[in-house]
Design an enzyme around this catalytic site. Structure first.
Site, PDB file in Angstrom:
ATOM      1  CB  SER A 175      -0.861  -0.123   1.137  1.00  0.00           C
ATOM      2  OG  SER A 175      -1.214   1.320   1.689  1.00  0.00           O
ATOM      3  CE  LYS A 176      -2.203   5.300  -3.587  1.00  0.00           C
ATOM      4  NZ  LYS A 176      -2.850   6.401  -4.552  1.00  0.00           N
ATOM      5  NE  ARG A 177      -3.387   2.660   4.340  1.00  0.00           N
ATOM      6  CZ  ARG A 177      -4.278   2.434   3.259  1.00  0.00           C
ATOM      7  NH1 ARG A 177      -4.706   3.446   2.417  1.00  0.00           N
ATOM      8  NH2 ARG A 177      -4.682   1.274   2.962  1.00  0.00           N
TER       9      ARG A 177
ATOM     10  CE  LYS B 214       4.326   5.424  -2.420  1.00  0.00           C
ATOM     11  NZ  LYS B 214       4.873   5.939  -3.783  1.00  0.00           N
TER      12      LYS B 214
ATOM     13  CD  GLU C 181       1.996   4.966  -5.967  1.00  0.00           C
ATOM     14  OE1 GLU C 181       2.904   5.668  -5.523  1.00  0.00           O
ATOM     15  OE2 GLU C 181       0.631   5.295  -5.915  1.00  0.00           O
TER      16      GLU C 181
END
Length: 505
Positions: free
Chosen positions: A254-256, A258, A272
């Site tokens: 998940s982006k989270r 990062k 991504e």
RNA sequence: GGCCCCAUCGUCUAGUGGCCUAGGACACCGGCUUUUCAUGCCGGUAACAGGGGUUCGAGUCCCCUUGGGGUCACCA
């Protein structure tokens, strides 16, 4: 069905860059199309105006281009089923909703989302399972329209047929969903926009999509889609739901992750596609690697070019188990790919890497960059090349600042030990370098060899002091290359600075 | 929690009832190569979640348990 008529699609919603899991989904779709000469469609599912992120369509397209996953119909290229943005197809959805309303397969509903959320909440509190209850009697079309005209928030719901629905999945086999699990769902929101389910079904039909390949998180949606297809007399495409890709810790990538890493002071993981590009991976390696997350060829081979993937890929060989994204293995793949990629292609990819990073190395010409690449044997990512070339873009004062060495350990280990033997070597070799004309990697290498032979020193006894002198650190490309790349003036200047830094200490 | 999906080395996987003494790759450990980092080469450790069946024979088929995951929106 003829292979040539195979039509597949990737339908991202524009909420940011292309996620690595999404990339794997695109790849499988694309591979299926390319294998049989079918059509790969790109469709933008931008029906949620709240979550729309500015410019993310452009970012997704850029990621796809970087990966080399070209689309036959979609944004930019257009196609016979245009437009390919759902936001431009609203009247199509309204027309089909009208059909469902008139056939009695859909109805107007008046509950507000607040009311629904409240009953869900009370169900949670009372530990009951919540299910939407169909109003009885159902509002008529006229009543719905009247409410709408009066400014009330009105949605359109699809009426589930109340029978179990079987999904024939190419990967999972038959999956039966009990009727009780299937509740009436919204197809037209109160803002007049369609929900994902509805827009997806209408567009897949209108775009004549034959095979739907999407992540397993969509499995539970499929019975809803099949029910709508039946009500609308649409064809049901063939479905395949590949397993989901997880991080090594077993959570969804998940982006989270990062943001969390940044907060904790760790270097953020690549999530991504764009992250991998920025980190210096080759798209060939990334594609090869993600293809293997779920798919295997059946023999012991793991390295495949895109063309080989097209030739060998089949949805039947996609497994059912969720995969973890092993960055170490990706890194190993990338290392192999870097080693076997032809110099010209490698140079082009390297320049792309420098460009997306706005690297100071951009000031070098192609010939110089090619030399840098060649000098860094065994590179794992392009980042390695940049790291090893950092001394080339540093000023002499940055390598040997007045305040003291940037890497005291290197100075101690390489220069100071044995009563400063390293310094004495530098003094001796500086005289030779100063007078040396053949300033090439080969020439310099020979010069050092000759010096070693004459003085009885080992290669390391000379190379390491030189390395520290010109870079301030113990790491750089092979010493001949390093000196040649740096140039005579800077080399000699840095050795002098290094020597005087000692005297100053 | 309901429903659904899944289950072979730490990780990705091969395996479709006898070719399995379970194969490959990454990681890991050891060694070699080496002017640094890295590469490269050689070798090694390491798995069928547990329990019942079916069968002459089960990693492969069935059931249960356990574990993991997905999903339960006017998001996609």
């Amino acid at each position: 069905m003829s292979d040539r008529l195979v039509r597949v699609r990737f339908a991202p919603s524009p909420t940011g860059y292309l996620h690595i899991g999404g990339a794997r989904t695109v790849l499988y779709n694309w591979l299926v199309a390319r294998k049989v000469g079918g059509t790969f469609i790109l469709r933008i599912e931008d029906t949620d105006r709240d979550r729309h992120v500015e410019d993310s369509v452009g970012k997704i397209l850029e990621d796809l281009r970087w990966l080399g996953l070209t689309w036959d119909e979609g944004p930019v290229v257009g196609g016979p089923c245009a437009p390919y943005f759902q936001s431009e197809r609203l009247d199509l959805y309204h027309a089909h909703a009208r059909r469902l309303l008139e056939s009695g397969d859909a109805y107007y509903a008046f509950e507000t989302s607040e009311e629904l959320e409240a009953s869900r909440e009370s169900a949670r509190v009372e530990k009951r399972s919540y299910k939407y209850v169909r109003p009885s009697p159902l509002p008529t079309i006229a009543q719905g329209e009247a409410a709408q005209a009066a400014g009330k928030a009105v949605v359109v719901r699809f009426k589930m047929p109340g029978e179990p629905i079987t999904v024939h999945d190419e990967i999972l086999g038959d999956v039966v969903m009990p009727a009780e699990e299937l509740e009436d769902f919204v197809i037209l929101k109160s803002d007049g926009w369609p929900t994902y389910h509805f827009a997806c079904v209408v567009d897949d039909e209108l775009m004549r999509v034959t095979h739907v390949i999407r992540g397993q998180e969509h499995l539970m949606n499929t019975p809803k889609h099949i029910a709508m297809q039946r009500a609308l007399k649409f064809a049901t495409p063939s479905y395949a739901h590949p397993p989901i890709i997880f991080s090594m810790d077993g959570t969804k990538m998940s982006k989270r992750d990062k943001e969390k890493a940044i907060k904790e002071g760790r270097t953020p993981p690549e999530i991504e596609v764009h992250d991998f590009r920025v980190s210096g991976y080759l798209p060939e390696a990334l594609l090869n690697f993600i293809a293997l997350l779920g798919w295997s060829s059946g023999d012991d081979r793991e390295h495949f070019s895109v063309d080989e993937l097209i030739e060998r890929f089949s949805i039947e060989r996609v497994g059912k188990t969720n995969a973890r994204f092993d960055r170490d293995k990706l890194l190993a793949f990338n290392t192999d790919w870097c080693a076997k990629t032809p110099p010209l292609r490698l140079l082009a990819a390297f320049k792309d890497f420098l460009a997306v990073n706005a690297s100071p190395l951009l000031k070098f010409d192609d010939a110089m960059l090619a030399r840098l690449l060649a000098a860094k044997k065994g590179l794992r990512t392009f980042r390695d090349v940049v790291d090893s070339a950092r001394f080339l873009v540093q000023r002499d004062e940055e390598v040997w600042p007045d305040g003291g060495p940037i890497n005291p350990d290197a100075v101690r280990k390489v220069l100071e030990k044995n009563e400063g033997a390293g310094y004495r070597t530098l003094e001796a070799i500086l005289a030779k370098l100063d007078a040396f004309a053949d300033w090439t990697a080969e020439g310099l290498h020979k010069l050092i060899e000759t010096y070693c032979a004459a003085s009885g020193a080992k290669m390391g006894d000379v190379a390491q002091p030189l390395r520290v002198a010109i870079t301030g650190s113990t790491v750089s490309p092979p010493i001949g290359d390093s000196l040649a790349l740096l140039g005579k003036d800077a080399t000699c200047a840095r050795i002098r600075r290094c020597l005087s830094a000692r005297r100053g200490a």
